[in-house]
Structures are given as C-alpha cells and as structure tokens.
Design a protein around this motif. Structure first.
Motif, PDB file in Angstrom:
ATOM      1  N   TRP A  89      34.164  30.424  36.763  1.00 40.45           N
ATOM      2  CA  TRP A  89      33.497  31.528  37.432  1.00 40.45           C
ATOM      3  C   TRP A  89      33.652  32.798  36.604  1.00 40.45           C
ATOM      4  O   TRP A  89      34.619  32.967  35.857  1.00 40.45           O
ATOM      5  CB  TRP A  89      34.102  31.783  38.806  1.00 40.45           C
ATOM      6  CG  TRP A  89      34.075  30.622  39.749  1.00 40.45           C
ATOM      7  CD1 TRP A  89      33.596  29.358  39.505  1.00 40.45           C
ATOM      8  CD2 TRP A  89      34.558  30.623  41.102  1.00 40.45           C
ATOM      9  NE1 TRP A  89      33.748  28.569  40.615  1.00 40.45           N
ATOM     10  CE2 TRP A  89      34.333  29.304  41.609  1.00 40.45           C
ATOM     11  CE3 TRP A  89      35.139  31.574  41.913  1.00 40.45           C
ATOM     12  CZ2 TRP A  89      34.688  28.950  42.916  1.00 40.45           C
ATOM     13  CZ3 TRP A  89      35.508  31.227  43.208  1.00 40.45           C
ATOM     14  CH2 TRP A  89      35.276  29.920  43.709  1.00 40.45           C
ATOM     15  N   ASN A 120      30.809  40.328  31.811  1.00 42.47           N
ATOM     16  CA  ASN A 120      32.000  39.719  32.392  1.00 42.47           C
ATOM     17  C   ASN A 120      33.246  40.583  32.233  1.00 42.47           C
ATOM     18  O   ASN A 120      33.500  41.148  31.159  1.00 42.47           O
ATOM     19  CB  ASN A 120      32.268  38.357  31.756  1.00 42.47           C
ATOM     20  CG  ASN A 120      31.852  37.204  32.667  1.00 42.47           C
ATOM     21  OD1 ASN A 120      31.351  37.422  33.765  1.00 42.47           O
ATOM     22  ND2 ASN A 120      32.057  35.993  32.202  1.00 42.47           N
ATOM     23  N   VAL A 142      33.536  37.219  36.794  1.00 39.31           N
ATOM     24  CA  VAL A 142      33.624  38.360  37.704  1.00 39.31           C
ATOM     25  C   VAL A 142      33.129  39.573  36.939  1.00 39.31           C
ATOM     26  O   VAL A 142      33.474  39.761  35.762  1.00 39.31           O
ATOM     27  CB  VAL A 142      35.072  38.572  38.235  1.00 39.31           C
ATOM     28  CG1 VAL A 142      36.067  38.750  37.108  1.00 39.31           C
ATOM     29  CG2 VAL A 142      35.134  39.773  39.172  1.00 39.31           C
ATOM     30  N   TYR A 155      26.482  33.013  43.816  1.00 37.95           N
ATOM     31  CA  TYR A 155      27.334  34.142  43.471  1.00 37.95           C
ATOM     32  C   TYR A 155      27.886  34.748  44.754  1.00 37.95           C
ATOM     33  O   TYR A 155      27.442  34.410  45.857  1.00 37.95           O
ATOM     34  CB  TYR A 155      26.551  35.191  42.667  1.00 37.95           C
ATOM     35  CG  TYR A 155      25.287  35.673  43.360  1.00 37.95           C
ATOM     36  CD1 TYR A 155      25.332  36.716  44.285  1.00 37.95           C
ATOM     37  CD2 TYR A 155      24.061  35.064  43.110  1.00 37.95           C
ATOM     38  CE1 TYR A 155      24.182  37.146  44.930  1.00 37.95           C
ATOM     39  CE2 TYR A 155      22.909  35.491  43.752  1.00 37.95           C
ATOM     40  CZ  TYR A 155      22.972  36.541  44.652  1.00 37.95           C
ATOM     41  OH  TYR A 155      21.832  36.958  45.302  1.00 37.95           O
ATOM     42  N   LYS A 193      30.832  41.390  41.642  1.00 41.12           N
ATOM     43  CA  LYS A 193      30.201  40.097  41.916  1.00 41.12           C
ATOM     44  C   LYS A 193      30.981  38.978  41.224  1.00 41.12           C
ATOM     45  O   LYS A 193      31.368  39.102  40.070  1.00 41.12           O
ATOM     46  CB  LYS A 193      28.759  40.102  41.414  1.00 41.12           C
ATOM     47  CG  LYS A 193      27.996  38.807  41.651  1.00 41.12           C
ATOM     48  CD  LYS A 193      26.651  38.812  40.938  1.00 41.12           C
ATOM     49  CE  LYS A 193      25.665  39.733  41.588  1.00 41.12           C
ATOM     50  NZ  LYS A 193      24.302  39.595  40.974  1.00 41.12           N
ATOM     51  N   LEU A 194      31.228  37.898  41.964  1.00 43.36           N
ATOM     52  CA  LEU A 194      31.678  36.653  41.356  1.00 43.36           C
ATOM     53  C   LEU A 194      30.428  35.869  40.960  1.00 43.36           C
ATOM     54  O   LEU A 194      29.512  35.703  41.784  1.00 43.36           O
ATOM     55  CB  LEU A 194      32.501  35.821  42.338  1.00 43.36           C
ATOM     56  CG  LEU A 194      33.817  36.418  42.832  1.00 43.36           C
ATOM     57  CD1 LEU A 194      34.476  35.476  43.826  1.00 43.36           C
ATOM     58  CD2 LEU A 194      34.752  36.707  41.679  1.00 43.36           C
ATOM     59  N   THR A 195      30.359  35.408  39.724  1.00 43.26           N
ATOM     60  CA  THR A 195      29.171  34.722  39.237  1.00 43.26           C
ATOM     61  C   THR A 195      29.481  33.266  38.894  1.00 43.26           C
ATOM     62  O   THR A 195      30.638  32.880  38.731  1.00 43.26           O
ATOM     63  CB  THR A 195      28.620  35.431  37.994  1.00 43.26           C
ATOM     64  OG1 THR A 195      29.612  35.406  36.947  1.00 43.26           O
ATOM     65  CG2 THR A 195      28.260  36.881  38.303  1.00 43.26           C
ATOM     66  N   VAL A 207      29.476  30.697  40.633  1.00 44.50           N
ATOM     67  CA  VAL A 207      30.376  30.083  41.609  1.00 44.50           C
ATOM     68  C   VAL A 207      29.837  28.705  41.984  1.00 44.50           C
ATOM     69  O   VAL A 207      28.686  28.565  42.418  1.00 44.50           O
ATOM     70  CB  VAL A 207      30.505  30.960  42.872  1.00 44.50           C
ATOM     71  CG1 VAL A 207      31.355  30.256  43.923  1.00 44.50           C
ATOM     72  CG2 VAL A 207      31.098  32.315  42.503  1.00 44.50           C
ATOM     73  N   GLN A 211      37.197  35.553  33.269  1.00 44.23           N
ATOM     74  CA  GLN A 211      36.741  34.183  33.488  1.00 44.23           C
ATOM     75  C   GLN A 211      37.782  33.475  34.348  1.00 44.23           C
ATOM     76  O   GLN A 211      38.970  33.472  34.012  1.00 44.23           O
ATOM     77  CB  GLN A 211      36.553  33.467  32.151  1.00 44.23           C
ATOM     78  CG  GLN A 211      35.461  34.097  31.286  1.00 44.23           C
ATOM     79  CD  GLN A 211      35.322  33.410  29.941  1.00 44.23           C
ATOM     80  OE1 GLN A 211      36.305  32.986  29.349  1.00 44.23           O
ATOM     81  NE2 GLN A 211      34.089  33.294  29.463  1.00 44.23           N
TER      82      GLN A 211
END
Length: 240
Positions: free
Chosen positions: A126, A99, A128, A162, A142-144, A146, A102
């Motif tokens: 989420w 990460n 990033v 994501y 990547k956004l994770t 989500v 957050q």
C-alpha cells in the motif's frame, strides 16, 4: 425483483454519498501549495483501533477495525490490525499525491456474525500520500493501492481501492472518512474501497447467500495511529 430494486436504490445512495465525500474533501479552501516534505521515520507502524459499535458509550476504544459492506449491511471486525513500512526519501520535497511511505501489514482475530471466523489478508504494498494543504494541523491524506482478501466458509471476497482521510501530525492519527465513530453507532461513509471483480468476484455459495457482489461499497470504522518502532521518529509534514 423487490430485493434487487432495493439493493439498486441503496447502491445509488452509497454512490451519491461517496461523491459528496470526495467533493467535500477536494473543494475546500483553495489550495495554496503544490509540494510538501515528509520527515521522520525511517519507519512507520500504523496500528488500528475503534470504538466498537454496539458497546456501551463508556466501553472505550479497542484494538482493530471494522469493515462494512454498505450495500447489504454486513460487517467484519478484526481484533488486531497494523500496516508498516519505510518513509520514502525522508526530508525530500515532493508534489502532492506522491508517496510518503510504502506499507504492508496484517489483520488478525477477524469475525462476521453469520460466517464466524474469517481470515483477512492484506495484499501487495500500500502507499500513503498527502493530497493537499493542511487545516488546523490535519493534512488530507490517502492510502493507495489498498487490496485485501476476506476468506470465510465457502466465501472468498477481494477488496480494492483507496482510503481517503486525514492525518494529524500531533496525534499521529490517520482517520478514514467518517471517523472517529462513537460507540453504539456504525460508519457508513465510503472511503474509496469496493469489492473487486478481479482476480475474482465474490466466490462460494455462502457469498451468494448474503448477496455480496462486485462493486459493493466498503466502509471502515476505526483510526490508525503511527506508533514509531524503536529507532524511528514520528512522521512530520511541512510545506513546501
């Protein structure tokens, strides 16, 4: 039966495109590094904007973003969207996929041509992250985790997954796959988002009317620009 066969063919096509997007993003030039270092912050604020489909080519960028169910061609546009939060251990090196920050946030002014006013609520926190080496100043990102809920009249839909894309350290823009998209066009590039089956599949008579189903692929039209809040600096990334 014909409608279902058409839907299946569309779904398979979307899955194929999704595979191409993921493969393309993960099989570029051989990755040289295994770690990276984020610096800046201590806080980030990503604000969404997009070239609204259907506008004249010179209409310009407007705030917000667009979510599209690729399988049935239904879209929800929001006039305001932002996610914000702290950088995690700024200045500390870490492995790719760890990460960077957050994030939590909100969307407002959301509508659908059929339902009208729709509430889009972002859920949970989420992440990033950076997923590989940069190319021309752009880092695969990547956004994770989500998650979001869309609520309209007699229709509740959960979205999860994501968002794959790229982050430009110069412009501070995170661009999901398929973006930016020119005015007058729509993006159909999958990013990793789908309609969820939990905590519930699409619920309500109006969801059935438009045939929203769990597993449908969701596309994003729009980009997200980090606008550092007062006292914060832009996000920088270095190797290792």
């Amino acid at each position: 039966m014909t409608r279902r066969l058409t839907r299946l063919a569309t779904s398979l096509g979307a899955s194929a495109v999704s595979a191409v997007v993921v493969i393309t993003m993960t099989t570029t030039a051989a990755q040289a590094g295994t770690t990276f270092t984020p610096s800046g912050g201590p806080n980030l604020t990503f604000v969404g904007s997009y070239d609204r489909p259907g506008d004249a080519p010179d209409a310009g960028i407007v705030p917000g973003f667009l979510l599209t169910d690729i399988d049935i061609g239904q879209s929800f546009n929001c006039s305001s969207v932002s996610v914000a939060g702290p950088v995690v251990n700024s200045g500390a090196s870490r492995a790719y996929h760890a990460n960077v920050a957050q994030l939590s946030g909100q969307a407002a002014g959301c509508t659908n041509p059929f339902y009208g006013a729709t509430t889009v609520t972002f859920l949970g926190t989420w992440g990033v992250t950076i997923t590989g080496d940069p190319a021309n100043g752009q880092w695969p990102a990547k956004l994770t985790n989500v998650k979001a809920k869309l609520s309209a009249v007699n229709c509740d839909i959960y979205i999860e997954g994501y968002v794959v894309g790229r982050f430009d350290t110069t412009t501070q823009v995170f661009a999901p796959a398929g973006n930016p998209v020119a005015g007058g066009a729509t993006s159909s590039a999958p990013t990793g988002l789908t309609i969820a089956s939990t905590p519930a599949p699409p619920t309500g008579s109006m969801c059935a009317t438009l045939d929203f189903q769990a597993g449908d692929t969701i596309a994003i039209t729009g980009t997200f620009t980090n606008v550092p809040p007062p006292g914060s600096m832009p996000l920088t990334l270095t190797s290792p």
